[in-house]
Design a protein around this motif. Sequence first.
Motif, PDB file in Angstrom:
ATOM      1  N   GLN A 190       0.825  -1.209   0.000  1.00 51.69           N
ATOM      2  CA  GLN A 190       0.000   0.000   0.000  1.00 51.69           C
ATOM      3  C   GLN A 190       0.863   1.264   0.000  1.00 51.69           C
ATOM      4  N   LEU A 191       1.946   1.245   0.775  1.00 54.43           N
ATOM      5  CA  LEU A 191       2.824   2.412   0.828  1.00 54.43           C
ATOM      6  C   LEU A 191       3.525   2.639  -0.508  1.00 54.43           C
ATOM      7  N   GLY A 192       4.042   1.565  -1.084  1.00 52.18           N
ATOM      8  CA  GLY A 192       4.704   1.697  -2.384  1.00 52.18           C
ATOM      9  C   GLY A 192       3.759   2.153  -3.472  1.00 52.18           C
ATOM     10  N   SER A 193       2.551   1.613  -3.449  1.00 54.39           N
ATOM     11  CA  SER A 193       1.567   2.032  -4.446  1.00 54.39           C
ATOM     12  C   SER A 193       1.159   3.489  -4.241  1.00 54.39           C
ATOM     13  N   SER A 194       1.053   3.923  -2.995  1.00 62.57           N
ATOM     14  CA  SER A 194       0.706   5.319  -2.730  1.00 62.57           C
ATOM     15  C   SER A 194       1.783   6.278  -3.230  1.00 62.57           C
ATOM     16  N   ILE A 195       3.042   5.929  -3.018  1.00 61.74           N
ATOM     17  CA  ILE A 195       4.135   6.785  -3.503  1.00 61.74           C
ATOM     18  C   ILE A 195       4.120   6.854  -5.031  1.00 61.74           C
ATOM     19  N   THR A 196       3.891   5.706  -5.668  1.00 63.46           N
ATOM     20  CA  THR A 196       3.883   5.685  -7.134  1.00 63.46           C
ATOM     21  C   THR A 196       2.724   6.502  -7.706  1.00 63.46           C
ATOM     22  N   THR A 197       1.529   6.274  -7.188  1.00 74.71           N
ATOM     23  CA  THR A 197       0.366   7.003  -7.709  1.00 74.71           C
ATOM     24  C   THR A 197       0.424   8.489  -7.363  1.00 74.71           C
ATOM     25  N   SER A 198       1.031   8.832  -6.236  1.00 76.88           N
ATOM     26  CA  SER A 198       1.182  10.246  -5.888  1.00 76.88           C
ATOM     27  C   SER A 198       2.118  10.950  -6.860  1.00 76.88           C
ATOM     28  N   ALA A 199       3.220  10.290  -7.201  1.00 74.70           N
ATOM     29  CA  ALA A 199       4.137  10.886  -8.181  1.00 74.70           C
ATOM     30  C   ALA A 199       3.467  11.013  -9.543  1.00 74.70           C
ATOM     31  N   MET A 200       2.718   9.987  -9.931  1.00 76.66           N
ATOM     32  CA  MET A 200       2.009  10.070 -11.211  1.00 76.66           C
ATOM     33  C   MET A 200       0.957  11.179 -11.193  1.00 76.66           C
ATOM     34  N   GLY A 201       0.248  11.365 -10.067  1.00 78.48           N
ATOM     35  CA  GLY A 201      -0.726  12.446  -9.962  1.00 78.48           C
ATOM     36  C   GLY A 201      -0.074  13.817 -10.016  1.00 78.48           C
ATOM     37  N   PHE A 202       1.101  13.947  -9.386  1.00 80.32           N
ATOM     38  CA  PHE A 202       1.798  15.239  -9.424  1.00 80.32           C
ATOM     39  C   PHE A 202       2.226  15.579 -10.843  1.00 80.32           C
ATOM     40  N   VAL A 203       2.785  14.588 -11.549  1.00 81.21           N
ATOM     41  CA  VAL A 203       3.214  14.829 -12.936  1.00 81.21           C
ATOM     42  C   VAL A 203       2.007  15.140 -13.822  1.00 81.21           C
ATOM     43  N   SER A 204       0.921  14.417 -13.621  1.00 86.73           N
ATOM     44  CA  SER A 204      -0.284  14.664 -14.432  1.00 86.73           C
ATOM     45  C   SER A 204      -0.869  16.050 -14.145  1.00 86.73           C
ATOM     46  N   GLY A 205      -0.884  16.466 -12.858  1.00 84.10           N
ATOM     47  CA  GLY A 205      -1.390  17.799 -12.513  1.00 84.10           C
ATOM     48  C   GLY A 205      -0.535  18.909 -13.086  1.00 84.10           C
ATOM     49  N   ALA A 206       0.806  18.698 -13.049  1.00 81.93           N
ATOM     50  CA  ALA A 206       1.686  19.718 -13.611  1.00 81.93           C
ATOM     51  C   ALA A 206       1.505  19.829 -15.113  1.00 81.93           C
ATOM     52  N   ALA A 207       1.343  18.680 -15.768  1.00 79.42           N
ATOM     53  CA  ALA A 207       1.114  18.719 -17.219  1.00 79.42           C
ATOM     54  C   ALA A 207      -0.223  19.363 -17.553  1.00 79.42           C
ATOM     55  N   LEU A 208      -1.229  19.096 -16.713  1.00 77.14           N
ATOM     56  CA  LEU A 208      -2.544  19.689 -16.964  1.00 77.14           C
ATOM     57  C   LEU A 208      -2.527  21.201 -16.766  1.00 77.14           C
ATOM     58  N   VAL A 209      -1.840  21.678 -15.753  1.00 81.08           N
ATOM     59  CA  VAL A 209      -1.785  23.113 -15.472  1.00 81.08           C
ATOM     60  C   VAL A 209      -1.010  23.861 -16.548  1.00 81.08           C
ATOM     61  N   SER A 210       0.057  23.222 -17.034  1.00 80.95           N
ATOM     62  CA  SER A 210       0.890  23.896 -18.030  1.00 80.95           C
ATOM     63  C   SER A 210       0.284  23.897 -19.423  1.00 80.95           C
ATOM     64  N   SER A 211      -0.580  22.952 -19.729  1.00 77.91           N
ATOM     65  CA  SER A 211      -1.115  22.848 -21.094  1.00 77.91           C
ATOM     66  C   SER A 211      -2.536  23.397 -21.214  1.00 77.91           C
ATOM     67  N   ALA A 212      -3.364  23.202 -20.209  1.00 75.23           N
ATOM     68  CA  ALA A 212      -4.769  23.612 -20.302  1.00 75.23           C
ATOM     69  C   ALA A 212      -4.937  25.076 -19.898  1.00 75.23           C
ATOM     70  N   ASN A 213      -6.085  25.629 -20.270  1.00 72.90           N
ATOM     71  CA  ASN A 213      -6.419  27.004 -19.927  1.00 72.90           C
ATOM     72  C   ASN A 213      -7.101  27.011 -18.561  1.00 72.90           C
ATOM     73  N   MET A 214      -6.361  27.488 -17.543  1.00 73.18           N
ATOM     74  CA  MET A 214      -6.853  27.473 -16.166  1.00 73.18           C
ATOM     75  C   MET A 214      -7.278  28.860 -15.684  1.00 73.18           C
ATOM     76  N   ASP A 215      -7.532  29.786 -16.601  1.00 67.87           N
ATOM     77  CA  ASP A 215      -7.885  31.144 -16.181  1.00 67.87           C
ATOM     78  C   ASP A 215      -9.241  31.178 -15.467  1.00 67.87           C
ATOM     79  N   ALA A 216     -10.190  30.394 -15.960  1.00 70.64           N
ATOM     80  CA  ALA A 216     -11.523  30.402 -15.332  1.00 70.64           C
ATOM     81  C   ALA A 216     -11.458  29.871 -13.909  1.00 70.64           C
ATOM     82  N   LEU A 217     -10.638  28.844 -13.680  1.00 70.01           N
ATOM     83  CA  LEU A 217     -10.518  28.269 -12.337  1.00 70.01           C
ATOM     84  C   LEU A 217      -9.715  29.179 -11.415  1.00 70.01           C
ATOM     85  N   VAL A 218      -8.642  29.775 -11.939  1.00 65.94           N
ATOM     86  CA  VAL A 218      -7.786  30.632 -11.108  1.00 65.94           C
ATOM     87  C   VAL A 218      -8.500  31.916 -10.725  1.00 65.94           C
ATOM     88  N   SER A 219      -9.343  32.415 -11.618  1.00 69.11           N
ATOM     89  CA  SER A 219     -10.068  33.661 -11.313  1.00 69.11           C
ATOM     90  C   SER A 219     -11.078  33.475 -10.191  1.00 69.11           C
TER      91      SER A 219
END
Length: 244
Positions: free
Chosen positions: A112-141
């Motif tokens: 469970q711990l190993g899987s949590s670390i792996t999925t957390s890293a994958m979520g961080f990378v996916s969130g960073a890619a989503l923030v950098s590529s998508a238009n987040m002005d509506a959410l940030v405003s």
Amino acid sequence: MLCKAPNLRTAVLGCRIQPTILTPCAYHTTAPSSFRPTPDPSRTITRRRVPLPKHNVVFPATSSSIRCASSVSSAQGSSPSSAQSTSSNKKPTEILDWNTFFRLRRRRRFYQLGSSITTSAMGFVSGAALVSSANMDALVSQLPLDPFISLGLVTFTCAGAGWLVGPILGTGVFNLQNRRFRTQMDEKEKEFYRRVKKFRVDPSASSMANPVPDYYGEKIASVAGYRQWLKDQRAFNKKRQTYL
């Protein structure tokens, strides 16, 4: 007397008259011919059978006996193999003891711990890619914060969601690898938590000098650890009575 004993003169004359005395002796070296009497048909010969003691006589094995023995041994050897194949199809269920249960429980926690670390890293990378590529002005405003802080919160939220999903995936992988113990582990898990709930102390009587010793029993990793946990619970109750 009718006859008189011969004197010396008569004996000498008798020796002169016999011609065989003067002839040399001749030796015959030829072997005599074998002579077998002809059987008499009128005479019946009766034979007696004498019982002889029995001995363990070992005769040399011939090719035919070897073939027969090999065929018999192959026929006899095929039956255990067939029985073994049928018994292998029906494997007896392994009994899960408490030490094995605690060891598997600890391994599941590592999964469970190993899987949590792996999925957390994958979520961080996916969130960073989503923030950098998508238009987040509506959410940030909509957030009354700095845009960089808002985008950082979105990224870490994706990482936190991955951390929460990790134990579910780790438990699924663990149950897939140890599916033969899944039913027994569920039963022992219920029994273990029932015992923990029964023998654990009352946390309302805790203090800085007398803290609660492992209220949920998460540090128990063996039968010896469970016995030590029981001793710690009794020591807590004894200290509470002493302070009161």
